[in-house]
Write a protein that holds these residues in place. Sequence first.
Motif, PDB file in Angstrom:
ATOM      1  N   ALA A   1      48.287  53.086  36.676  1.00 56.46           N
ATOM      2  CA  ALA A   1      49.813  53.306  36.240  1.00 56.46           C
ATOM      3  C   ALA A   1      49.867  54.315  35.195  1.00 56.46           C
ATOM      4  N   HIS A   2      48.826  54.457  34.290  1.00 59.95           N
ATOM      5  CA  HIS A   2      49.083  55.138  33.257  1.00 59.95           C
ATOM      6  C   HIS A   2      48.026  56.330  32.956  1.00 59.95           C
ATOM      7  N   TYR A   3      47.043  56.343  33.481  1.00 60.58           N
ATOM      8  CA  TYR A   3      46.107  57.619  33.369  1.00 60.58           C
ATOM      9  C   TYR A   3      45.899  58.385  34.881  1.00 60.58           C
ATOM     10  N   GLU A   4      45.976  57.921  35.815  1.00 61.03           N
ATOM     11  CA  GLU A   4      46.115  58.802  37.100  1.00 61.03           C
ATOM     12  C   GLU A   4      47.198  59.658  37.034  1.00 61.03           C
ATOM     13  N   PRO A   5      48.119  59.402  36.493  1.00 64.83           N
ATOM     14  CA  PRO A   5      49.381  60.418  36.468  1.00 64.83           C
ATOM     15  C   PRO A   5      48.846  61.529  35.825  1.00 64.83           C
ATOM     16  N   ARG A   6      48.451  61.122  34.733  1.00 65.98           N
ATOM     17  CA  ARG A   6      47.717  62.270  33.749  1.00 65.98           C
ATOM     18  C   ARG A   6      46.687  62.969  34.337  1.00 65.98           C
ATOM     19  N   PHE A   7      45.761  62.365  34.944  1.00 67.63           N
ATOM     20  CA  PHE A   7      44.573  62.870  35.726  1.00 67.63           C
ATOM     21  C   PHE A   7      45.255  63.930  36.834  1.00 67.63           C
ATOM     22  N   ARG A   8      46.277  63.413  37.617  1.00 64.27           N
ATOM     23  CA  ARG A   8      46.546  64.392  38.672  1.00 64.27           C
ATOM     24  C   ARG A   8      47.235  65.522  38.166  1.00 64.27           C
ATOM     25  N   ASP A   9      48.288  65.263  37.165  1.00 60.00           N
ATOM     26  CA  ASP A   9      49.073  66.442  36.280  1.00 60.00           C
ATOM     27  C   ASP A   9      48.043  67.178  35.795  1.00 60.00           C
ATOM     28  N   ASN A  10      46.989  66.860  35.423  1.00 59.55           N
ATOM     29  CA  ASN A  10      45.965  68.140  34.994  1.00 59.55           C
ATOM     30  C   ASN A  10      45.306  68.912  35.940  1.00 59.55           C
ATOM     31  N   GLU A  11      45.030  68.273  37.265  1.00 62.64           N
ATOM     32  CA  GLU A  11      44.608  69.006  38.224  1.00 62.64           C
ATOM     33  C   GLU A  11      45.711  70.250  38.658  1.00 62.64           C
ATOM     34  N   HIS A  12      47.108  69.553  38.575  1.00 64.37           N
ATOM     35  CA  HIS A  12      47.999  70.812  38.846  1.00 64.37           C
ATOM     36  C   HIS A  12      48.128  71.904  37.744  1.00 64.37           C
ATOM     37  N   ARG A  13      47.981  71.477  36.323  1.00 65.14           N
ATOM     38  CA  ARG A  13      47.967  72.384  35.315  1.00 65.14           C
ATOM     39  C   ARG A  13      46.634  73.253  35.656  1.00 65.14           C
ATOM     40  N   THR A  14      45.496  72.770  35.943  1.00 64.29           N
ATOM     41  CA  THR A  14      44.527  73.729  36.094  1.00 64.29           C
ATOM     42  C   THR A  14      44.754  74.657  37.107  1.00 64.29           C
ATOM     43  N   ILE A  15      45.362  74.402  38.382  1.00 61.02           N
ATOM     44  CA  ILE A  15      45.831  75.292  39.213  1.00 61.02           C
ATOM     45  C   ILE A  15      46.447  76.289  38.845  1.00 61.02           C
ATOM     46  N   ASP A  16      47.472  75.925  38.011  1.00 61.92           N
ATOM     47  CA  ASP A  16      48.672  76.723  37.327  1.00 61.92           C
ATOM     48  C   ASP A  16      48.187  77.531  36.118  1.00 61.92           C
ATOM     49  N   ASN A  17      47.019  77.465  35.650  1.00 61.09           N
ATOM     50  CA  ASN A  17      46.547  78.237  34.638  1.00 61.09           C
ATOM     51  C   ASN A  17      47.244  77.458  33.326  1.00 61.09           C
ATOM     52  N   LYS A  18      47.516  76.260  33.187  1.00 60.41           N
ATOM     53  CA  LYS A  18      48.186  75.904  32.076  1.00 60.41           C
ATOM     54  C   LYS A  18      47.098  74.749  31.442  1.00 60.41           C
ATOM     55  N   PRO A  19      47.219  74.704  30.091  1.00 59.52           N
ATOM     56  CA  PRO A  19      46.267  73.973  29.256  1.00 59.52           C
ATOM     57  C   PRO A  19      46.329  72.532  29.544  1.00 59.52           C
ATOM     58  N   LEU A  20      45.146  71.823  29.548  1.00 55.31           N
ATOM     59  CA  LEU A  20      45.060  70.539  29.999  1.00 55.31           C
ATOM     60  C   LEU A  20      45.545  69.426  28.754  1.00 55.31           C
ATOM     61  N   ARG A  21      45.684  68.212  29.248  1.00 55.31           N
ATOM     62  CA  ARG A  21      46.352  67.307  28.072  1.00 55.31           C
ATOM     63  C   ARG A  21      45.180  65.960  28.093  1.00 55.31           C
ATOM     64  N   GLY A  22      45.170  65.223  26.866  1.00 57.63           N
ATOM     65  CA  GLY A  22      44.274  64.216  27.280  1.00 57.63           C
ATOM     66  C   GLY A  22      45.378  62.643  26.930  1.00 57.63           C
ATOM     67  N   GLY A  23      44.725  61.658  26.896  1.00 56.96           N
ATOM     68  CA  GLY A  23      45.588  60.535  26.593  1.00 56.96           C
ATOM     69  C   GLY A  23      46.326  60.064  27.725  1.00 56.96           C
ATOM     70  N   PRO A  24      46.956  58.802  27.919  1.00 56.02           N
ATOM     71  CA  PRO A  24      47.580  58.318  29.059  1.00 56.02           C
ATOM     72  C   PRO A  24      48.827  59.341  29.177  1.00 56.02           C
ATOM     73  N   LYS A  25      49.660  59.143  30.235  1.00 52.86           N
ATOM     74  CA  LYS A  25      50.839  60.206  30.401  1.00 52.86           C
ATOM     75  C   LYS A  25      52.082  59.151  30.117  1.00 52.86           C
ATOM     76  N   SER A  26      52.833  59.824  29.383  1.00 58.46           N
ATOM     77  CA  SER A  26      53.941  59.150  28.981  1.00 58.46           C
ATOM     78  C   SER A  26      55.131  59.196  30.084  1.00 58.46           C
TER      79      SER A  26
END
Length: 378
Positions: A352-377
């Motif tokens: 519910a709260h961490y997989e969205p962050r996990f998947r968002d970070n995958e997209h951010r990696t592809i888009d050359n954006k910095p990754l983030r930690g913690g649960p996703k708001s």
Amino acid sequence: MRDSARERAIDKIARLARRPHDLVTFWQASTEVLAGSVGYYWTPCWYTLDPASLLITSHFHDGMPEFPAEWLANEYYADDVNKLVDVARSDTGICTLHEATGGDPSGSPRWQQNMTLGGDQELIARLRSRSGEVWGALGLYRQPGQPLFDDADKQFVLALAPHLAEGARRALLVGEATDPEGPDAPGLLILTERWEIESTTPGVERWLSALPDGDWGAGRLPAAVVSLAGRAMRTSENPSQPGEIAVSRVLSRGGTWVVLHGACLVSDGSRRVAIIVEPAHPARIYPLLMSAYGLTDRERDVTRLILQGSSTAQIAAELVVSAHTVQQHLKNIFEKTGVRSRRDLVAKVFFAHYEPRFRDNEHRTIDNKPLRGGPKSR
């Protein structure tokens, strides 16, 4: 010769950890160092974990832009061994799949998944900082027929782990500072050796204005920042030593605590200091658990320990309550979250709260954006 090469590798990782990299750059640079120091198949798997819950927040595996959904399900739902949380909580902080299965990993779903990519052996190591917080994990693999990871390999990885943890922590702060997600995002300030401001990220002015005896408009830095920068600068006086990261905790004008991290940067003969400013607030999972599920403070504490894999006895000891009281809290937590078991509770919070962050970070990696930690708001 091998020991000398590994000592140089540890020194290189320590130096990398001091620099204000984004996380992917740090993992890529660390991979290059590892490649010449310990044999492994293909490429390492790098994970970040939320220290408050030990749940995964990101994964970087060069060549695998998307982590298979069934592998995440296995990590949080299936009966298996060598899971990240188990290694993170273990006494040694490192384990191979062969060790965890008594030498025959063929019955492990984890081994079967690894073998689809050609990796017979698996070594998982936690990345724990010197302060005791676990910021990530490292997975290394070897092909069938290759020598098993031995004690020397494991000791080498364990020697790297604190530096990798500190580098990951710093990289997450840099990522959140350069691409802030909210008003409490960290700020990054680069100073020259003459204490002149070279660059800042959004929000730094607000952070520094909140510190005592500074005047941003007049160009006067707070004494705490200047003092920390001086400590960080001294680490560059001995180029043969990687030096320590300077850290300071400061009470703001508003009565809240702020944490400053300082590291000296040396390039082209000139010295600069990177100062990261962040709020010293509780982990983001605490307000999340209360707002999403209406948990009380004590139920929140019990849930945090459940997420970390603690037993009833361990929870009772840490919170100084009886096992019966822990069970009563668990009953209330299960009712509020709509689950029937500890495993379901962990999986529900993760998906519910961490997989969205996990998947968002995958997209951010592809888009050359910095990754983030913690649960996703939400």
